[in-house]
Design a protein around this motif. Structure first.
Motif: not given
Length: 193
Positions: A148-149, A151, A159, A161, A179-180, A183
């Motif tokens: 799951n993400q 923030e 942010k 994870i 980060y992205q 993920f």
């Protein structure tokens, strides 16, 4: 040091000198707790005064990675690698522990997600002997229930994870570089199992 204190200091399954120690309590606080920890003024001041030390450690780590022959060889040095297992992504990040964030590397392979601390940490045996070990966490992909993400509501730029295992343990990673992309690699690896 008592076993209960050891459980407060260590999250996951520590590995020392090639021997697997007993699994310890793997409770991890949620992002709200991390926000309080990471934004405390005294901690920020302390971090600011140690910038040169942090830079030295990062350079030392980079030199070590080059000396060993790259991150893939570092991965093979720290973790057992199965036949046909491929390393997909490596990212620097912090693992949330009950003692605070722990800097290290998040490795995503075709078989597992693994974390290894940048520096060794001190733990004590039941007999009171101190050991310095790399803090390691290994989560087989087939044991991951969700990725799951999330923030920080007050600071959306912070942010996290979260990896939740089938036995409902939470692992929180923060300060993840790229980060992205990291993920996406996690989602892809978990979906292929």
């Amino acid at each position: 040091m008592q076993t209960s204190l050891l459980r407060e200091l260590v999250v996951g399954t520590p590995v020392a000198h090639g021997q697997l120690q007993k699994s310890v309590n793997r409770y991890l606080p949620g992002p709200a707790t991390q926000c309080q920890y990471s934004t405390a003024t005294s901690k920020q001041m302390r971090l600011r005064t140690n910038i040169s030390e942090t830079v030295k450690r990062k350079l030392s780590l980079g030199a070590r990675i080059l000396r060993v022959g790259g991150v893939e060889k570092v991965y093979k040095q720290f973790f057992s690698v199965g036949e046909g297992e491929r390393l997909l992504k490596v990212s620097q990040c912090y693992l949330s522990t009950t003692s605070g964030p722990l800097a290290g590397f998040l490795f995503i392979s075709t078989e597992k997600v693994a974390f290894c601390s940048e520096r060794s940490v001190k733990v004590f045996t039941q007999k009171g002997h101190m050991l310095r070990i790399r803090y390691k966490v290994v989560i087989p992909l087939k044991k991951i229930k969700s990725v799951n993400q999330t923030e920080n509501v007050q600071k959306p730029s912070q942010k996290y994870i979260e990896i939740v295992t089938e036995d409902n343990f939470d692992f929180w990673f923060m300060g993840v570089l790229k980060y992205q992309k990291t993920f996406q690699y996690l989602q892809q690896a978990v979906s292929q199992v």
